[in-house]
Write a protein that holds these residues in place. Structure first.
Motif, PDB file in Angstrom:
ATOM      1  N   UNK A  98       0.921  -1.307   0.019  1.00  0.00           N
ATOM      2  CA  UNK A  98      -0.287   0.047   0.195  1.00  0.00           C
ATOM      3  C   UNK A  98       0.831   1.407  -0.135  1.00  0.00           C
ATOM      4  N   UNK A  99       2.029   0.992   0.654  1.00  0.00           N
ATOM      5  CA  UNK A  99       2.912   2.360   0.793  1.00  0.00           C
ATOM      6  C   UNK A  99       3.584   2.611  -0.658  1.00  0.00           C
ATOM      7  N   UNK A 100       3.565   1.611  -1.333  1.00  0.00           N
ATOM      8  CA  UNK A 100       4.475   1.742  -2.681  1.00  0.00           C
ATOM      9  C   UNK A 100       5.731   1.989  -2.603  1.00  0.00           C
ATOM     10  N   UNK A 101       6.293   1.064  -1.514  1.00  0.00           N
ATOM     11  CA  UNK A 101       7.715   1.297  -1.237  1.00  0.00           C
ATOM     12  C   UNK A 101       8.414   0.690  -2.257  1.00  0.00           C
ATOM     13  N   UNK A 102       9.710   1.069  -2.695  1.00  0.00           N
ATOM     14  CA  UNK A 102      10.449   0.732  -3.899  1.00  0.00           C
ATOM     15  C   UNK A 102      11.656  -0.312  -3.312  1.00  0.00           C
ATOM     16  N   UNK A 103      11.812  -0.525  -2.146  1.00  0.00           N
ATOM     17  CA  UNK A 103      12.742  -1.263  -1.654  1.00  0.00           C
ATOM     18  C   UNK A 103      12.315  -1.519  -0.159  1.00  0.00           C
TER      19      UNK A 103
END
Length: 202
Positions: A98-103
């Motif tokens: 949900x946060x859309x973290x890329x790492x």
């Protein structure tokens, strides 16, 4: 590109949103050793910090509401986002998605792998931003083509012109008024809508 990103890491502003504990201290120390300018924050802020290039966000279930509020804040200012997790359970992974973290950085935090995570995350974020710019440009171009087509149809129906002559008419008018074809087409459409408008009761 990767070499340039590695060079650019030195001097990047990194905001660490993490509870004040030994894990945060280690993370801040590692980041400063790499050459980043680091600010640490807690609790979770309401919006993205001004000037932050990278935000490293601790995924904590007891502040899920605050994290979701942050994620819904101004998207145009959204920096590169890296998540910090303690567990790989479905609830945690759902929040990371949900946060859309890329790492993702796992606890306990170790120096090894941090530079790799920063580099990959920044690279992916820059690629996404460039892709979004290209998409926006294509959408604007398509919208312009559609407006010109609509303006041509208006001239063809209203003046009995052929498609080629309607296009040429728009082009000539745009040149004489020093407007783009798109702007001229929009003006023709607007004028046509005004002509067709009939106030109620007329």
């Amino acid at each position: 590109m990767a070499i340039q990103i590695l060079r650019d890491l030195r001097g990047l502003r990194v905001h660490v949103v993490h509870p004040p504990d030994s894990e945060r201290s280690k993370l801040v120390e590692h980041l400063r050793r790499i050459g980043c300018m680091v600010d640490a924050h807690w609790p979770v802020p309401d919006s993205w910090a001004d000037g932050a290039d990278i935000v490293i966000l601790s995924i904590e279930h007891d502040v899920r509401t605050e994290i979701q509020r942050l994620l819904k804040s101004d998207g145009s200012r959204r920096p590169t986002l890296i998540a910090v997790v303690s567990y790989e359970d479905p609830t945690t992974l759902q929040l990371v998605l949900e946060a859309g973290a890329v790492a993702v950085i796992e606890r306990p935090i170790r120096p090894f792998g941090l530079l790799t995570n920063l580099t990959i995350a920044r690279s992916l974020w820059l690629e996404r931003r460039e892709a979004a710019k290209k998409l926006h440009k294509l959408e604007r171009k398509l919208a312009g083509i559609q407006r010109i087509q609509k303006a041509k149809t208006i001239l063809m129906d209203g003046q009995g012109l052929s498609e080629a002559d309607a296009y040429e008419s728009i082009r000539r008018q745009a040149m004489s008024k020093r407007l783009s074809m798109d702007d001229m087409a929009a003006a023709i459409i607007h004028a046509n809508e005004l002509l067709q408008y009939r106030p109620k009761g007329d």
